[in-house]
Design an enzyme around this catalytic site. Structure first.
Site, short mmCIF file in Angstrom:
data_model
loop_
_atom_site.label_atom_id
_atom_site.label_comp_id
_atom_site.label_asym_id
_atom_site.label_seq_id
_atom_site.Cartn_x
_atom_site.Cartn_y
_atom_site.Cartn_z
N GLY A 15 1.13 -1.56 -0.33
CA GLY A 15 0.48 -0.38 -0.12
C GLY A 15 0.60 1.32 0.31
CB SER A 56 -1.87 -3.15 1.26
OG SER A 56 -0.75 -3.82 1.35
CG HIS A 93 0.32 -6.66 4.74
ND1 HIS A 93 -0.11 -5.76 6.11
CD2 HIS A 93 -0.15 -5.71 4.07
CE1 HIS A 93 0.25 -4.52 6.24
NE2 HIS A 93 0.29 -4.87 5.12
CB CYS A 110 2.32 2.98 10.94
SG CYS A 110 2.12 1.36 9.47
C1 LIG Z 1 -5.15 3.37 4.92
C2 LIG Z 1 -3.68 2.74 4.12
N1 LIG Z 1 -3.16 3.32 3.97
C3 LIG Z 1 -1.42 2.35 3.69
C4 LIG Z 1 -0.78 1.48 4.12
C5 LIG Z 1 0.06 0.76 4.37
O1 LIG Z 1 0.26 -0.09 4.07
P1 LIG Z 1 1.53 -1.11 3.59
O2 LIG Z 1 2.17 -1.07 4.80
O3 LIG Z 1 0.87 -2.93 3.53
O4 LIG Z 1 2.12 -0.89 3.08
C6 LIG Z 1 -1.62 1.10 5.40
C7 LIG Z 1 -1.77 -0.06 6.76
O5 LIG Z 1 -0.55 0.61 6.78
C8 LIG Z 1 -3.44 1.99 5.27
O6 LIG Z 1 -3.83 1.21 6.51
#
Ligand SMILES: Cc1ncc(COP(=O)(O)O)c(C=O)c1O
Ligand SMILES: Cc1ncc(COP(=O)(O)O)c(C=O)c1O
Ligand code: FES
Ligand code: FES
Lengths: 387, 147, 387, 147
Positions: free
Chosen positions: A72, A200, A202, A326
Site C-alpha cells: 500500500g 495491499s 496483507h 505504524c
Molecule cells: C489506509 C492505509 N494506507 C496505506 C497503508 C500502508 O500499507 P502497507 O503497510 O502495506 O504498505 C495502510 C496500512 O498500514 C493503511 O491502513
C-alpha cells in the site's frame, strides 16, 4: 491457559492457509521469471496474468489497469508523486484530507517541500470528508484529489462516489487509498470515478509485501521505480510471482465471502460496541456508528493512556492497537482522532479493535470485560481521573 | 519490548495513591503529550522521606518508572532523593528502550518538583534543586532518525 | 523424455526448500505486524531483527545499516534518486557505467531529465570499467558514483575496491548494484569503501519481492517510500516478514556454501566454455575469461539471432536467455554487448547461460552439443552466413 | 508465446534456401535491428510463381512468417502474390503476439522487394507495387507503452 484473541486485523491479517497453499508451487517448482521466453517460465507468466484478471474483476477494472507493487505504501507514493510529476505543468495544488494514512500524508508533505501546495480537508466528527469543503478547495491549478476509501483507525467509510463525481466534473485526477476497504466492502472504480486506487495484500489475508496500484487507462503517470520492462514498463522489478498468486487467491476468497463475512463481523462489532458503551463510563466510540468498516471498533477512554491500556490488554491475551500500528511508539496522539475533534488527552486513550470472521461473541464479551477492568485500574492510578 | 522488572512495576505498581496533607506534591508532564505524573512526599522533621505515593497518566514506562522512583526515594533523605537520577531509575528497572528514555525523566522531574514544593512550603533552600519546568518535553529535540 | 535444464539463474533462482520452510510459520502462525507492541508480534519483530543481523554480517555491515526493500530495482532507484536529492546542493553530476542494469540506467536517465548530468563510463572489451577514465570523469560537482559489482549479462566483476578507493579519496558517495554478486562472491563494504549497496533475494535462492539497500551510517539519504515509521523511518510499508525471513535464510545458506559452490560452478562453467569454443566456429565468449561470476557464461554466435536460438534451446529443454531477462522481447540488442564493442548483428546472436550448483558436467555437454546443432541449423537459413 | 502453427513453421521452415538465377530476389531488414530476410522467386513466362525460397536472420516470428509467406505465394500469380498482406500471413499462422506484428511486415516487404526486382529485370510495371524501402523499420514508431 491464557487466551489469545487477535484484534488487530487492520494492522495485518493472518495469511489464509489456502493462500499459502496457492503460493507454494511458485517458490520451488514454477519459479521461472515471467519475463523469460522459454516454456519453463510460461507457468509463472500465466499465474501473473490470471491473478491480475481476478483482481481487476474485483474492482470492475481491466486487467491492464492493475500494476503490482510491494504494498500500500508504495502504491500511495507512486500515485501521488507520479501524478504530481505528470501534471505539474497544469498546476501544483493537491487536495487530501487530514485523516489519511501516513503513506499519503508524508508523501504530500514531501511534495510541499518540492513546491506543491496541499489542502488538508477537515472531516466531521464522524471522520467523513465534508463535500462542500472539498468543492470549495478546488482551484484551477488543482491536479489531484487523494482521499482514502475508508479510514484505518476509526473505520469511517468516505463518500467516495460523491468525491469521484466532484473530481470528474472538475476534470481532476482522483486517487483513493483503499488499503483498508479493498476486500472488505464492494468497490467499483467506474461507478466511483476512481482514476487510481491503492491496495495491499496483507490486509485481506493475503501475503505481506505485495500490493497494487490501479491506474485507469489514459491516466498518464509514469514509473516510480525505473528499470526493466515489467508491468507494461511502468513498474520495474522481477515480478513477485508467489506474492501475486497469493494476493489473487486472497482476493478471490475475499470477494466470494464478502457478504457473509461482513454480516458476521458487523454483528460482532456491534455487540462489542454496545457492551462497552453500556458498561464503561466516560467512553466514546470514534468513527461513524454504522457507516464504518464491518470489522472496525475504536474507543476513547478518558483519563487513561493508550499504551498502558494496550499492554494490559496484551497481558490478557488481547492483541489490539492504539492508533495505527505504524505510529505506535510515537508520542503524538493519532492525527485522525485529533481531526475528528478529540482533545489531545482523550485521543491518547484510544483503543482500536479490528475483528475478523473467526472471532466469536464470547470473545467480544471477554474483551469488553477486560476493557472495563483495565480502564478501571488505570483510572485509579491516573492523576486526571478525580480532577 | 520492556524488561521483566519494568513489566513487574507496571503490572504491580508500588505506592500508587495520594497522601493527604503531603509535605510536598509535584506534578509534571502534559496531558497533551500523553503523560502526567504526580508525586506526593511525606517528609519528617529530620528531612527523611517517610512515605511517597504517585499517580501517573502515561505509557508503561512512565508507570514503571514512577513506581520504581517512589521505591528508591522512600526512606531516603531529601538530599539523597535529589541525587536519584533517571539513569538510576532506569538501571534499577534493567533498562528502557531508547524511545522510552524520556519517560524516565518524568519521574526524576516529578520528585524534584515535589521537593521544590516541600522547600517552598517550609522556606528551605535545597542545594542543587532548581525550579521545575512545567513541561519536561519543552526542550527535548525529536531524534532526527525517527522521522 | 525431454530434459529440463534451467540455465537462467541470473534471471531468477529456485527458492530453496529450506528457505520456504523457514518462511512458512510467518504466514499463518507468527503473522503479527512487527511494529505492534503486543506479545503476539514479538516473534515477527525478532525474526526481522535476527535476519537483518544475518544479512549485515554477510557484508561486514552493522544491522542498522540494512534497510529492507521490495527488490533490487527499488534499492537502485532509492539509492540513486535519494542521493541526488540529498546532495543536489553540492552538485548535480553522477558517474555510472554503460553496462549497468536498467534499474540504474533508466533511473539515471530520469535524473537527466530533472537537470542532472550523468557520465556513462566506457568499459574495456571484457566489460571492466577503466579506472583512469573514472578518475578523469570526476568533477567538483560529482555527488555519486554508481557502478555495479558484477554484470548480470556477461558476469564480469568490476574493480570495486579500486573504485571505492577513488570515490573515498574524492569524498564522493559510492553506490554499487550488487544484485548479481551478493551471495555469489565475498563482499565487504568496509574494505571496498561502499556507501550504499543494492541486493535482491530471488537471485540467491531466496524469495522474489524482497531486497535491501545497505546505507552506511552517516550517509544522509532520506526515504524513497514515505509513510509509516518502519525501517527506522526510512522505508515505509508493513515489513514483509516472510520475505525477510526467507532472504535471511537464503543468505545464511549462500554464505556457508559459497566457497564450495563457487568451485563447483567454476568447473562447470569452464567446461562449458571450453567445449563450445572448441566445437562451434565463429563464436566469442563475452566477459572476462576468469574474472567473472562463477556461474556466468555468455557467448555470441555470429550470423544467428538470439530469440531463434533461445526458442530452439528451449525446445531441447534448455532454459537460457539472450541479454537480460528484463529486456527480452525488445528489439534492441543488449546495451552491455554493444558497450564491450560488439557490432549490432553479433550482439543480436548472444546466449547467456547461468548455472547453479545442481548442474552437472553431463548437462554441460548436452548444452554444448545442442548449441552446436542449433547454431548450425540457424546459420543454414541465415542470409548473412555465406556473405 | 507463439501459436502451434508459428512453432511448426519455425521448427520446420518450408522453402529454406536459395534459387540460382532467380527471376527476382528481395532483401529487406537490417542486421543492426536483428532481422534480415531474403526471398528468391522463380516466376514463369505466365507470371506464375513456380518456386520460392528464403533465408532469414531474425526472431522466431520472422522465420515463421518467412516460411508461411513462401507457402502462400507458391503457385500464385504475381498479382495475387502482391495482394498477400502481412495480415494474411499472420492469420495463416493463427496470429502473432502484438510485439511481433512488425516481423510479419518483413515478409510482406521481402516479397514486394523480390517482385520489384523481377519487374525491373523484365522491364515490367506491376500495378500497385512500390519501390521497396531499404529498412522497413524506418517509419515505425516505438509503441509508447513499451517504454
Ligand atoms: C489506509 C492505509 N494506507 C496505506 C497503508 C500502508 O500499507 P502497507 O503497510 O502495506 O504498505 C495502510 C496500512 O498500514 C493503511 O491502513
Ligand atoms: C544487476 C541487476 N540489478 C538490478 C536487478 C533488479 O532486481 P529485481 O528484479 O529484483 O528488482 C537485476 C535483476 O533483474 C540485476 O541483475
Ligand atoms: S510517558 Fe510519554 S511515552 Fe512514555
Ligand atoms: S524480426 Fe525483429 S523482432 Fe522479429
Amino acid at each position: 491457559m491464557k487466551r489469545s484473541i487477535y484484534l488487530d486485523n487492520a494492522a495485518t491479517t493472518k495469511t489464509a492457509p489456502e493462500v499459502v497453499e496457492a503460493m507454494l508451487p511458485y517458490f520451488t517448482e514454477f519459479y521461472g521469471n515471467p519475463s523469460s521466453v522459454y516454456e519453463f517460465a510460461s507457468k509463472s507468466k500465466a499465474a501473473v496474468s490470471e491473478n491480475r484478471d481476478i483482481i481487476a474483476s474485483a474492482l470492475g477494472a481491466k486487467d491492464k489497469e492493475i500494476y503490482f507493487t510491494a504494498g500500500g505504501s508504495e502504491s500511495d507514493n507512486w500515485a501521488i508523486k507520479a501524478a504530481a510529476e505528470a501534471y505539474e505543468s497544469k498546476g501544483k495544488h493537491i487536495i487530501t484530507s487530514k485523516i489519511e494514512h501516513h503513506a499519503v500524508l508524508h508523501t504530500c508533505e514531501y511534495l510541499e517541500k518540492k513546491g506543491f501546495e496541499v489542502t488538508y480537508l477537515d472531516v466531521d466528527e464522524d471522520g467523513a470528508v465534508k463535500l462542500d469543503e472539498l468543492r470549495k478547495a478546488i482551484r484551477p491549478d488543482t491536479i489531484l484529489i487523494t482521499i482514502m476509501y475508508a479510514n484505518n483507525e476509526i473505520g469511517t467509510i468516505q463518500p467516495i462516489k460523491e468525491i469521484g463525481e466532484i473530481a470528474h466534473e472538475n476534470k481532476i485526477l482522483f486517487h483513493t487509498d483503499a488499503v483498508q476497504a479493498f476486500g472488505q466492502i464492494p468497490i467499483n472504480v467506474d461507478e466511483c470515478h476512481i482514476d487510481m486506487l491503492s491496495a495491499s495484500g496483507h490486509k485481506l489475508n493475503g501475503p505481506k509485501g505485495i500490493g497494487f496500484l490501479y491506474i485507469r487507462t489514459g491516466v498518464k503517470i509514469r514509473s516510480f521505480i525505473h528499470g526493466g520492462g515489467q508491468e507494461r514498463s511502468r513498474r520495474a522489478g522481477t515480478e513477485n510471482v508467489p506474492g501475486i498468486v497469493g494476493f489473487g487467491e486472497a482476493v478471490k476468497r475475499a470477494v466470494s465471502t464478502m457478504e457473509e463475512r461482513a454480516a458476521k463481523e458487523i454483528e460482532l462489532r456491534d455487540h462489542l460496541i454496545e457492551k462497552v458503551l453500556a458498561e464503561v463510563p466516560y467512553v466514546r466510540l470514534n468513527g461513524h456508528r454504522t457507516n464504518r468498516l464491518p470489522n472496525n471498533v475504536n474507543f476513547s477512554f478518558r483519563f487513561v493512556e493508550g499504551e498502558s491500556l494496550l499492554i494490559m490488554m496484551d497481558m490478557k491475551g488481547i492483541s489490539a492497537s492504539s492508533g495505527s500500528a505504524c505510529t505506535s511508539g510515537s508520542l503524538d496522539p493519532s492525527h485522525v482522532l485529533l481531526a475528528i475533534g478529540l482533545p489531545h488527552e482523550i485521543a491518547h486513550g484510544s483503543l482500536r479493535l479490528t475483528l475478523c470472521e473467526e472471532n466469536t461473541v464470547e470473545e467480544m464479551d471477554f474483551v469488553a470485560e477486560a476493557a472495563k477492568e483495565i480502564v478501571g485500574k488505570l483510572r485509579n492510578m491516573s492523576p486526571l481521573y478525580e480532577d | 519490548m520492556y524488561t521483566e522488572k519494568v513489566m513487574d512495576h507496571f503490572q504491580n505498581p508500588r505506592n500508587v495513591g495520594e497522601i493527604e496533607n503531603a509535605s510536598g506534591v509535584g506534578t509534571v508532564g502534559n496531558a497533551k503529550c500523553g503523560d502526567i505524573m504526580r508525586i506526593y512526599l511525606d517528609i519528617d522533621d529530620n528531612g527523611i522521606i517517610q512515605d511517597v505515593k504517585f499517580k501517573t497518566f502515561g505509557c508503561g514506562a512512565a508507570v514503571a518508572t514512577s513506581s520504581m522512583a517512589t521505591e528508591l526515594v522512600k526512606g531516603k533523605s531529601v538530599q539523597e532523593a535529589l541525587n536519584i537520577t533517571n539513569k538510576a531509575v532506569m538501571e534499577a528497572l534493567d533498562g528502557l528502550p531508547p524511545v522510552k528514555v524520556h519517560c524516565s525523566l518524568l519521574a526524576e522531574e516529578a520528585i524534584h518538583a515535589a521537593l521544590w514544593d516541600y522547600a517552598e512550603k517550609n522556606g528551605l533552600v535545597i542545594e542543587g534543586l532548581e525550579k521545575p519546568k512545567s513541561d519536561i518535553h519543552e526542550d527535548e529535540e525529536a531524534p532526527e532518525e525517527e522521522y
